[in-house]
Scaffold this motif. Structure first.
Motif, PDB file in Angstrom:
ATOM      1  N   PHE A 247     -83.027 -54.305  11.547  1.00 55.39           N
ATOM      2  CA  PHE A 247     -82.087 -53.239  11.201  1.00 55.39           C
ATOM      3  C   PHE A 247     -82.870 -52.015  10.733  1.00 55.39           C
ATOM      4  CE2 PHE A 247     -80.111 -57.333  10.568  1.00 55.39           C
ATOM      5  CZ  PHE A 247     -78.893 -57.205  11.206  1.00 55.39           C
ATOM      6  N   PRO A 248     -82.761 -50.892  11.440  1.00 53.20           N
ATOM      7  CA  PRO A 248     -83.585 -49.718  11.120  1.00 53.20           C
ATOM      8  C   PRO A 248     -83.062 -48.918   9.930  1.00 53.20           C
ATOM      9  CG  PRO A 248     -82.178 -49.248  12.996  1.00 53.20           C
ATOM     10  CD  PRO A 248     -81.942 -50.689  12.641  1.00 53.20           C
ATOM     11  N   HIS A 249     -83.837 -47.893   9.572  1.00 47.80           N
ATOM     12  CA  HIS A 249     -83.494 -47.028   8.452  1.00 47.80           C
ATOM     13  C   HIS A 249     -82.312 -46.122   8.809  1.00 47.80           C
ATOM     14  CE1 HIS A 249     -86.675 -44.916  10.819  1.00 47.80           C
ATOM     15  NE2 HIS A 249     -85.874 -43.872  10.665  1.00 47.80           N
ATOM     16  N   ALA A 250     -81.844 -45.375   7.848  1.00 48.90           N
ATOM     17  CA  ALA A 250     -80.649 -44.548   8.021  1.00 48.90           C
ATOM     18  C   ALA A 250     -80.783 -43.613   9.220  1.00 48.90           C
ATOM     19  CB  ALA A 250     -80.392 -43.731   6.752  1.00 48.90           C
ATOM     20  N   VAL A 251     -79.720 -43.478   9.978  1.00 48.70           N
ATOM     21  CA  VAL A 251     -79.579 -42.601  11.140  1.00 48.70           C
ATOM     22  C   VAL A 251     -80.400 -43.089  12.339  1.00 48.70           C
ATOM     23  CG1 VAL A 251     -79.570 -40.213  11.989  1.00 48.70           C
ATOM     24  CG2 VAL A 251     -79.228 -40.663   9.566  1.00 48.70           C
ATOM     25  N   ALA A 252     -81.462 -43.843  12.101  1.00 48.92           N
ATOM     26  CA  ALA A 252     -82.306 -44.301  13.202  1.00 48.92           C
ATOM     27  C   ALA A 252     -81.576 -45.328  14.057  1.00 48.92           C
ATOM     28  CB  ALA A 252     -83.600 -44.898  12.658  1.00 48.92           C
ATOM     29  N   GLY A 253     -82.029 -45.440  15.316  1.00 50.95           N
ATOM     30  CA  GLY A 253     -81.475 -46.421  16.227  1.00 50.95           C
ATOM     31  C   GLY A 253     -82.428 -47.575  16.440  1.00 50.95           C
ATOM     32  N   ALA A 254     -82.045 -48.448  17.366  1.00 48.56           N
ATOM     33  CA  ALA A 254     -82.831 -49.656  17.634  1.00 48.56           C
ATOM     34  C   ALA A 254     -84.242 -49.337  18.101  1.00 48.56           C
ATOM     35  CB  ALA A 254     -82.113 -50.500  18.681  1.00 48.56           C
ATOM     36  N   SER A 255     -84.449 -48.156  18.697  1.00 47.82           N
ATOM     37  CA  SER A 255     -85.777 -47.818  19.211  1.00 47.82           C
ATOM     38  C   SER A 255     -86.823 -47.710  18.107  1.00 47.82           C
ATOM     39  CB  SER A 255     -85.727 -46.504  20.003  1.00 47.82           C
ATOM     40  OG  SER A 255     -85.348 -45.424  19.163  1.00 47.82           O
TER      41      SER A 255
ATOM     42  N   GLN B  53     -78.528 -52.093  17.301  1.00 44.34           N
ATOM     43  CA  GLN B  53     -78.039 -50.728  17.493  1.00 44.34           C
ATOM     44  C   GLN B  53     -76.647 -50.608  16.898  1.00 44.34           C
ATOM     45  OE1 GLN B  53     -79.431 -47.839  18.114  1.00 44.34           O
ATOM     46  NE2 GLN B  53     -79.515 -47.729  20.353  1.00 44.34           N
ATOM     47  N   LEU B  54     -76.533 -49.906  15.791  1.00 41.77           N
ATOM     48  CA  LEU B  54     -75.224 -49.665  15.200  1.00 41.77           C
ATOM     49  C   LEU B  54     -74.553 -48.469  15.886  1.00 41.77           C
ATOM     50  CD1 LEU B  54     -76.027 -50.097  11.388  1.00 41.77           C
ATOM     51  CD2 LEU B  54     -75.006 -51.759  12.949  1.00 41.77           C
ATOM     52  N   PRO B  55     -73.238 -48.366  15.806  1.00 44.69           N
ATOM     53  CA  PRO B  55     -72.548 -47.219  16.407  1.00 44.69           C
ATOM     54  C   PRO B  55     -73.021 -45.901  15.800  1.00 44.69           C
ATOM     55  CG  PRO B  55     -70.977 -48.926  15.771  1.00 44.69           C
ATOM     56  CD  PRO B  55     -72.303 -49.315  15.179  1.00 44.69           C
TER      57      PRO B  55
ATOM     58  N   THR C 235     -84.554 -30.773  11.506  1.00 51.85           N
ATOM     59  CA  THR C 235     -85.784 -31.129  10.794  1.00 51.85           C
ATOM     60  C   THR C 235     -85.650 -32.488  10.131  1.00 51.85           C
ATOM     61  OG1 THR C 235     -86.216 -28.797  10.378  1.00 51.85           O
ATOM     62  CG2 THR C 235     -87.422 -30.392   9.030  1.00 51.85           C
ATOM     63  N   ARG C 236     -84.499 -32.779   9.561  1.00 53.61           N
ATOM     64  CA  ARG C 236     -84.280 -34.080   8.927  1.00 53.61           C
ATOM     65  C   ARG C 236     -84.424 -35.210   9.944  1.00 53.61           C
ATOM     66  NH1 ARG C 236     -79.366 -33.722   4.528  1.00 53.61           N
ATOM     67  NH2 ARG C 236     -80.047 -31.845   3.438  1.00 53.61           N
ATOM     68  N   LEU C 237     -83.842 -35.017  11.120  1.00 57.67           N
ATOM     69  CA  LEU C 237     -83.912 -36.061  12.133  1.00 57.67           C
ATOM     70  C   LEU C 237     -85.324 -36.238  12.664  1.00 57.67           C
ATOM     71  CD1 LEU C 237     -80.604 -35.399  14.087  1.00 57.67           C
ATOM     72  CD2 LEU C 237     -81.111 -37.323  12.579  1.00 57.67           C
ATOM     73  N   ARG C 238     -86.062 -35.144  12.744  1.00 61.97           N
ATOM     74  CA  ARG C 238     -87.459 -35.278  13.173  1.00 61.97           C
ATOM     75  C   ARG C 238     -88.255 -36.086  12.149  1.00 61.97           C
ATOM     76  NH1 ARG C 238     -88.747 -32.507  17.634  1.00 61.97           N
ATOM     77  NH2 ARG C 238     -87.453 -30.743  18.262  1.00 61.97           N
ATOM     78  N   LEU C 239     -87.974 -35.884  10.897  1.00 61.19           N
ATOM     79  CA  LEU C 239     -88.657 -36.662   9.851  1.00 61.19           C
ATOM     80  C   LEU C 239     -88.255 -38.138   9.918  1.00 61.19           C
ATOM     81  CD1 LEU C 239     -88.406 -34.201   6.835  1.00 61.19           C
ATOM     82  CD2 LEU C 239     -90.511 -34.960   7.934  1.00 61.19           C
ATOM     83  N   LEU C 240     -86.986 -38.395  10.161  1.00 70.49           N
ATOM     84  CA  LEU C 240     -86.524 -39.775  10.258  1.00 70.49           C
ATOM     85  C   LEU C 240     -87.033 -40.450  11.525  1.00 70.49           C
ATOM     86  CD1 LEU C 240     -82.843 -39.365   9.064  1.00 70.49           C
ATOM     87  CD2 LEU C 240     -84.650 -40.594   7.865  1.00 70.49           C
ATOM     88  N   GLY C 241     -87.157 -39.688  12.606  1.00 65.72           N
ATOM     89  CA  GLY C 241     -87.710 -40.198  13.853  1.00 65.72           C
ATOM     90  C   GLY C 241     -86.709 -41.005  14.665  1.00 65.72           C
ATOM     91  N   GLY C 242     -87.086 -41.286  15.945  1.00 67.54           N
ATOM     92  CA  GLY C 242     -86.277 -42.126  16.821  1.00 67.54           C
ATOM     93  C   GLY C 242     -85.214 -41.378  17.593  1.00 67.54           C
ATOM     94  N   THR C 243     -85.088 -40.059  17.408  1.00 66.89           N
ATOM     95  CA  THR C 243     -84.052 -39.301  18.102  1.00 66.89           C
ATOM     96  C   THR C 243     -84.669 -38.581  19.298  1.00 66.89           C
ATOM     97  OG1 THR C 243     -82.922 -38.923  15.993  1.00 66.89           O
ATOM     98  CG2 THR C 243     -82.258 -37.557  17.866  1.00 66.89           C
TER      99      THR C 243
END
Length: 546
Positions: free
Chosen positions: A314-322, A341-343, A432-440
């Motif tokens: 189970f990945p971190h917040a906002v991240a997907g299975a990748s 992969q959560l919705p 920028t937040r999503l880039r820091l979280l990664g996986g997008t």
């Protein structure tokens, strides 16, 4: 003749397969069409030693050896009906010295391949229909038929020919697929036809284990114009509907040894044998629908009954299975790593995210419950740790199973809140937040509409984290991981998981940052692998909760 269209379709399929082998450069190596056999620890094997040679065809040779079992073919007359490209005859003639050997197959391409492989051997090869076997009465001591009868339009006619050509007391060695609910009717019908069952082995797990060893990319090389799904089902490739049916046990792979009785028998009703093909196709259709739905939750492969251990990640917040896509390569191939992969992310970005952790776990339960009999490891990272913990608690509370291990990475205990992400991101925008979280993916980061959808996902994950508190204690042991350069979660916060388990607690501190499960997958996966291996040595099966 009513079966002629089926016969022609079968010939056409084999011709297309032969063409695919040629185009893939495999024509000189593809001596077998069977699915192979790989020993599974704890399950008995039956092959004579020295019958199998190491190499690319080892698992296929092993299946032949398991079918023959302890039977000696020396100085006997034997026929391989549905001999394919001659692989089984090659194995037999290397080890035994039969009085005569015959190979029959419907496909001229297969017989041509068998002639090339067996050139110089004392063997008769002939194009022939298994439902009209051109062999004399009582002319054979052994009839072998491996993974071929599923294509026959009239199974009853084939079996009557088998009994006709066998001498009284002769052996029929049969290996093939059967819907699980038709196994008992098969046995009853065979006995009515004058065969006595000497041995029946369900080798489904060993066959699946062999399929797991298929070379990467083989299916893509063979697919050609027939389509990847059809070829994958034909070879029971991992991830195919056929493999899923085998793994779930709805279709069984049986190796049987039948002895022809000496008494004359009347006509037997073989109608139930004709149900096999239709029932297998029904099961495949059910599996295809199930796999389509399951792939939404497990896009990199779902849990398997035949795995040594299933690891849900189970990945971190906002991240997907990748975020865990590189983990499978770090584990033994018989361990299944299934990132969840959560919705609201990646392939499910259009779906509304969960806003409560309880709802997420409730949706996961029916997708985990079928695998209760396989050791289960739950790995969470940051927010994912709380999902893993609550899922473990619910599995235990509902008397389903006790996980082998629960891993909580860079996350405070469930009785503590997650850190305030605003203090980490500051005034940074969504991109920028999503880039820091990664996986997008980059195409999503550059799309205002997609970023808006992920804003909803981030809000959902924040609400899920904020609304969850638990001071429960689980029975499963726990491994907690903290990171030396984690600016979000302290070592002390990770240590707070200790009172949440009664099964033993280990805290490992790793060199890295908050997102190292993604950025340094090998290092984190290695620690998890060692912990799981230690647990497997102690508990070979998950504990069933009384």
């Amino acid at each position: 003749m009513p079966t002629e269209p089926v016969v022609e379709r079968t010939r056409s399929a084999y011709a297309a397969l032969d063409e695919a082998f040629v185009k893939a450069g495999l024509d000189g190596h593809a001596h077998f069409l069977n699915w192979g056999y790989e020993p599974v620890p704890g399950l008995a094997d039956n092959a004579l030693p020295g019958l199998v040679r190491p190499g690319s065809n080892e698992t296929s040779e092993r299946l032949v050896a398991e079918l023959v079992g302890p039977v000696s073919l020396d100085n006997l007359r034997m026929a391989d009906i549905g001999c394919g490209r001659g692989g089984a005859l090659d194995v037999i003639l290397r080890r035994f010295h039969p009085l005569s050997a015959t190979g029959l197959d419907l496909s001229a391409d297969n017989i041509a391949g068998a002639r090339r492989l067996l050139a110089g051997r004392r063997v008769r090869l002939q194009v022939a229909d298994a439902c009209a076997v051109p062999l004399a009465d009582a002319s054979q001591d052994i009839v072998l038929n491996l993974e071929s009868s599923g294509a026959y339009p009239n199974m009853g006619a084939f079996l009557r020919h088998v009994r006709r050509v066998l001498v009284p007391g002769g052996l029929f060695l049969h290996g093939d697929l059967w819907p699980a609910e038709l196994v008992d009717p098969l046995i009853e019908t065979m006995e009515e036809m004058g065969f006595a069952l000497e041995s029946l082995r369900d080798v489904t797990r060993q066959v699946c284990r062999a399929r797991d060893r298929m070379p990467a990319g083989l299916m893509a090389r063979l697919a050609g114009s027939r389509g990847a799904a059809e070829v994958q089902d034909y070879f029971a490739a991992p991830g195919s509907a056929m493999y899923d049916c085998l793994d779930r046990g709805s279709i069984a792979y049986l190796l049987c040894r039948w002895r022809r009785g000496e008494d004359r028998v009347g006509s037997a009703d073989t109608a139930v044998l004709q149900e096999r093909a239709a029932r297998i196709e029904e099961l495949l259709e059910e599996a295809r629908a199930s796999l389509a739905e399951r792939s939404e939750w497990f896009p990199f492969g779902g849990p398997r009954h035949g795995a040594d251990v299933n690891i849900l990640a189970f990945p971190h917040a906002v991240a997907g299975a990748s975020a865990f896509k590189n983990w499978q390569a770090q584990f033994p191939r018989d361990w299944q790593v299934s990132p969840v992969q959560l919705p609201g992310r990646e392939g499910r970005i259009a779906e509304p995210p969960f806003t409560t952790l309880s709802a997420a776990v409730e949706a996961l339960m029916p997708r985990v419950r079928p695998y209760r009999d396989t050791p289960l490891v739950l790995v969470g990272w940051s927010l994912g740790s709380k999902i893993a913990f609550e899922l473990a608690r619910r599995l235990e509370h509902n008397d389903i199973c006790q996980p082998l291990l629960v891993v909580a990475g860079v996350c405070p205990g469930p009785h503590q809140p997650l850190p305030d992400l605003s203090s980490f991101f500051g005034e940074d925008g969504m991109e920028t937040r999503l880039r820091l979280l990664g996986g997008t993916p980059e195409n999503i980061l550059s799309s205002g509409e997609m970023l808006s959808a992920l804003q909803t996902t981030m809000e959902g994950d924040t609400a899920m984290a904020a609304s969850y508190r638990s001071e429960a204690t689980i029975r499963a042991p726990m491994l907690a991981l903290s990171a030396t350069r984690d600016d979000l979660v302290s070592q002390e916060a990770v240590e707070s998981w200790r009172p949440r388990t009664a099964g033993g607690f280990t805290h490992r501190r790793l060199e890295g940052g908050h997102f190292m499960a993604r950025d340094d997958a090998a290092a984190v996966a290695n620690v998890v692998r060692e912990a799981v291996a230690a647990r497997l040595n102690q508990d070979l099966r998950p504990v069933e909760v009384a």
